[in-house]
Design a protein around this motif. Structure first.
Motif, PDB file in Angstrom:
ATOM      1  N   ALA A  32      90.978  37.680 -23.760  1.00  0.00           N
ATOM      2  CA  ALA A  32      91.156  38.954 -23.054  1.00  0.00           C
ATOM      3  C   ALA A  32      92.416  38.931 -22.194  1.00  0.00           C
ATOM      4  O   ALA A  32      93.161  39.918 -22.134  1.00  0.00           O
ATOM      5  N   ASP A  74      93.728  42.743 -21.535  1.00  0.00           N
ATOM      6  CA  ASP A  74      92.563  43.620 -21.374  1.00  0.00           C
ATOM      7  C   ASP A  74      91.940  43.372 -20.007  1.00  0.00           C
ATOM      8  O   ASP A  74      91.022  42.556 -19.862  1.00  0.00           O
ATOM      9  N   ARG A 122      87.770  41.393 -16.141  1.00  0.00           N
ATOM     10  CA  ARG A 122      86.873  41.611 -15.001  1.00  0.00           C
ATOM     11  C   ARG A 122      85.412  41.413 -15.397  1.00  0.00           C
ATOM     12  O   ARG A 122      84.632  40.766 -14.676  1.00  0.00           O
ATOM     13  N   ASP A 123      85.043  41.942 -16.556  1.00  0.00           N
ATOM     14  CA  ASP A 123      83.664  41.825 -17.033  1.00  0.00           C
ATOM     15  C   ASP A 123      83.287  40.369 -17.288  1.00  0.00           C
ATOM     16  O   ASP A 123      82.201  39.922 -16.889  1.00  0.00           O
ATOM     17  N   LEU A 124      84.166  39.616 -17.920  1.00  0.00           N
ATOM     18  CA  LEU A 124      83.878  38.221 -18.245  1.00  0.00           C
ATOM     19  C   LEU A 124      83.802  37.353 -16.993  1.00  0.00           C
ATOM     20  O   LEU A 124      82.978  36.436 -16.920  1.00  0.00           O
ATOM     21  N   GLY A 170      82.773  38.431 -14.158  1.00  0.00           N
ATOM     22  CA  GLY A 170      81.481  38.797 -13.589  1.00  0.00           C
ATOM     23  C   GLY A 170      80.321  38.106 -14.275  1.00  0.00           C
ATOM     24  O   GLY A 170      79.259  37.878 -13.674  1.00  0.00           O
ATOM     25  N   LYS A 171      80.507  37.759 -15.545  1.00  0.00           N
ATOM     26  CA  LYS A 171      79.456  37.074 -16.311  1.00  0.00           C
ATOM     27  C   LYS A 171      79.479  35.559 -16.124  1.00  0.00           C
ATOM     28  O   LYS A 171      78.628  34.855 -16.679  1.00  0.00           O
ATOM     29  N   ALA A 179      89.992  45.173 -18.098  1.00  0.00           N
ATOM     30  CA  ALA A 179      88.572  45.508 -17.972  1.00  0.00           C
ATOM     31  C   ALA A 179      87.701  44.382 -18.519  1.00  0.00           C
ATOM     32  O   ALA A 179      86.694  43.997 -17.903  1.00  0.00           O
ATOM     33  N   ALA A 180      88.089  43.829 -19.679  1.00  0.00           N
ATOM     34  CA  ALA A 180      87.327  42.726 -20.258  1.00  0.00           C
ATOM     35  C   ALA A 180      87.428  41.477 -19.388  1.00  0.00           C
ATOM     36  O   ALA A 180      86.439  40.746 -19.231  1.00  0.00           O
ATOM     37  N   LEU A 199      82.253  32.076 -23.079  1.00  0.00           N
ATOM     38  CA  LEU A 199      82.783  33.018 -22.090  1.00  0.00           C
ATOM     39  C   LEU A 199      84.213  32.650 -21.696  1.00  0.00           C
ATOM     40  O   LEU A 199      85.072  33.521 -21.551  1.00  0.00           O
ATOM     41  N   GLN A 207      86.524  33.625 -24.473  1.00  0.00           N
ATOM     42  CA  GLN A 207      86.678  35.083 -24.479  1.00  0.00           C
ATOM     43  C   GLN A 207      87.612  35.534 -23.359  1.00  0.00           C
ATOM     44  O   GLN A 207      88.412  36.457 -23.542  1.00  0.00           O
ATOM     45  N   LEU A 208      87.508  34.865 -22.210  1.00  0.00           N
ATOM     46  CA  LEU A 208      88.397  35.200 -21.089  1.00  0.00           C
ATOM     47  C   LEU A 208      89.845  34.901 -21.453  1.00  0.00           C
ATOM     48  O   LEU A 208      90.749  35.696 -21.157  1.00  0.00           O
TER      49      LEU A 208
END
Length: 220
Positions: A32, A37, A42-44, A46-47, A39-40, A25, A28-29
């Protein structure tokens, strides 16, 4: 048979989750953020990705976003608590890098979220010094308004005013920056390590307008 199938499925799932080459993760952050990115990002987050995760060069996701001047991604990270002063292996931070590169929107975000105005880069300079050298007028204005020391001296024994003259091109952008620094009460007589003043440097380079501004400010 059902139990054996279930156990086998669990083993496969565990292997897949930890398979060599699979990006974590945090990785990936980083990717991103570097791609801008938002949106990505923010999603990462959150994960559970770490907002200040470091890559091999000690860069945080926010610094990676700042490198690309990705304002939206930077905003998401800062809103999530990213450290605007976290330095990488070469002593760059999101705040210092944004100032040096003239990334004004991100700079303003860092100033609004705890930027350390006294922090310095690998040359011992504040954000104001490279901003002045590179002709980033609005960045210089923002840093002066924020309260950065206009007379800070880096390891080369240069101030923002000296760098604007020595490393500038004498054109309109650097003329305006000299005006801003003089108006902010920068010491027009603070010389370099060899005792050469900003006015003397301007004369040597034939920067007539800068010479006039400095002379009017009492430079010698």
């Amino acid at each position: 048979m059902k139990r054996l199938y279930t156990a086998f499925a669990l083993v496969i799932a565990m292997f897949t989750a930890t398979a060599p080459g699979a990006a974590s993760l945090d990785e990936q952050l980083q990717q991103a953020a570097a791609a801008g990115d938002a949106a990505a990002v923010r999603d990462l987050l959150g994960k559970g990705a770490a907002v200040d995760a470091r890559d091999s060069a000690r860069r945080t996701p926010l610094l990676r976003a700042t490198h690309g001047n990705h304002v939206d991604a930077a905003r998401v990270l800062i809103d999530a608590g990213a450290d605007v002063n976290a330095k990488d292996a070469i002593q760059d931070s999101p705040y210092l890098y944004a100032g040096a590169r003239g990334h004004l929107d991100i700079l303003r975000l860092t100033l609004a979220h705890g930027a350390d105005l006294t922090s310095t880069n690998r040359y011992g300079g504040t954000a104001l010094i490279p901003a002045a050298e590179r002709g980033h007028i609005e960045t210089v204005r923002a840093l002066i308004d924020a309260g950065v020391d206009v007379d800070h001296v880096n390891r080369l024994h240069w101030t923002a005013l000296l760098e604007a003259v020595i490393l500038g091109d004498g054109g309109a952008r650097h003329v305006e920056i000299v005006k801003l620094l003089v108006a902010a009460k920068a010491d027009a007589n603070l010389a370099d390590g060899d005792g050469v003043t900003p006015l003397q440097h301007a004369r040597r380079r034939g920067y007539g307008e800068i010479e006039r501004i400095l002379s009017a400010a009492g430079a010698r």
